[in-house]
Design a protein around this motif. Structure first.
Motif, short mmCIF file in Angstrom:
data_model
loop_
_atom_site.label_atom_id
_atom_site.label_comp_id
_atom_site.label_asym_id
_atom_site.label_seq_id
_atom_site.Cartn_x
_atom_site.Cartn_y
_atom_site.Cartn_z
N THR A 7 0.76 -1.01 0.01
CA THR A 7 0.09 0.06 -0.09
C THR A 7 0.89 1.09 -0.01
O THR A 7 2.43 1.09 0.20
CB THR A 7 -1.04 0.03 1.25
OG1 THR A 7 -0.08 0.11 2.51
CG2 THR A 7 -1.81 -1.26 1.37
N ASP A 13 -3.51 1.20 -3.48
CA ASP A 13 -4.22 1.24 -2.42
C ASP A 13 -4.97 -0.06 -2.29
O ASP A 13 -5.40 -0.87 -1.32
CB ASP A 13 -5.40 2.21 -2.39
CG ASP A 13 -4.88 3.45 -1.94
OD1 ASP A 13 -4.17 3.76 -0.99
OD2 ASP A 13 -5.26 4.63 -2.88
N SER A 14 -4.94 -0.91 -3.39
CA SER A 14 -5.70 -2.17 -3.74
C SER A 14 -5.01 -3.25 -3.19
O SER A 14 -5.45 -4.59 -3.20
CB SER A 14 -6.39 -2.39 -4.85
OG SER A 14 -5.37 -2.48 -5.66
N TYR A 15 -3.75 -3.10 -2.69
CA TYR A 15 -2.79 -4.30 -2.52
C TYR A 15 -2.67 -4.58 -0.73
O TYR A 15 -3.08 -3.68 -0.18
CB TYR A 15 -1.53 -3.94 -3.08
CG TYR A 15 -1.22 -3.96 -4.28
CD1 TYR A 15 -1.97 -4.58 -5.24
CD2 TYR A 15 -0.07 -3.30 -5.17
CE1 TYR A 15 -1.76 -4.75 -6.68
CE2 TYR A 15 0.02 -3.20 -6.43
CZ TYR A 15 -0.83 -3.95 -7.29
OH TYR A 15 -0.68 -4.07 -8.55
#
Length: 188
Positions: free
Chosen positions: A125, A162-164
């Motif tokens: 992130t 942000d999606s990790y």
């Protein structure tokens, strides 16, 4: 010692486009989530396909959800067994790579490109990246400590979104070389 990172072994697998999924499994087919993976929204599927190369074939798991383009991720050992020269690439960078045939229960697909050996990478992130002092696409080294087979992996790409969720991914060849690592530390 710095903050450690979970190191996961990413075994050979296939990502399918919706069109190829429907050719292989039937019109309107949707993937069956067998198990959620560490990256949010990613899952291992109940379905498998047979990947066919000039020298051999093997059944491979499918990871969901579907993607824009079909991609086959193998280790270099897998690639040799199939008779395919897999280039080391970041996921999604398939232009100029070799292709193969995929066989499913309802049909076959011949992909002209898309077989890669995934470049080792760390998902993180923006907050993780700030903590480690790196940014998206930075290349670092990671020291992995195991019983009797510790080593340092160079050329590890940092992938920030942000999606990790924080995790490093290596293939089965790399994992075997390190005796099945479970954590590492960025040493830059």
């Amino acid at each position: 010692m710095g903050k450690t990172i979970l190191v996961e072994t990413s075994a050979r697998h296939v990502h399918l486009s919706q069109a190829d999924l429907e050719t292989l499994f039937g019109k309107g087919y949707t993937l069956t989530n067998k198990k959620d993976l560490s990256q949010p929204g990613q899952f291992a599927c109940a379905e498998k396909v047979t990947v066919v190369g000039p020298k051999g074939e093997t059944k491979m798991s499918i990871l969901g959800p579907t993607r824009n383009a079909t991609q086959v991720e193998v280790s270099l050992t897998d690639a040799r067994s199939l008779g395919i020269k897999a280039l080391v690439r970041e996921s999604g960078d398939i232009e100029g790579t070799e292709g193969c045939k995929l066989v499913g229960p309802e049909g076959e697909v011949e992909i002209s490109c898309g077989v890669i050996a995934a470049k080792r990478h760390i998902h993180m992130t923006p907050a993780d990246a700030q903590e480690f002092g790196v940014k998206d696409k930075d290349v670092v080294s990671v020291e992995v400590t195991t019983d009797g087979r510790s080593l340092t992996f160079g050329d590890v790409v940092c992938r920030v979104s942000d999606s990790y969720a924080l995790a490093m991914h290596i293939d089965t060849d790399e994992s075997n070389a390190a005796g099945g690592p479970s954590q590492g530390t960025i040493i830059k």
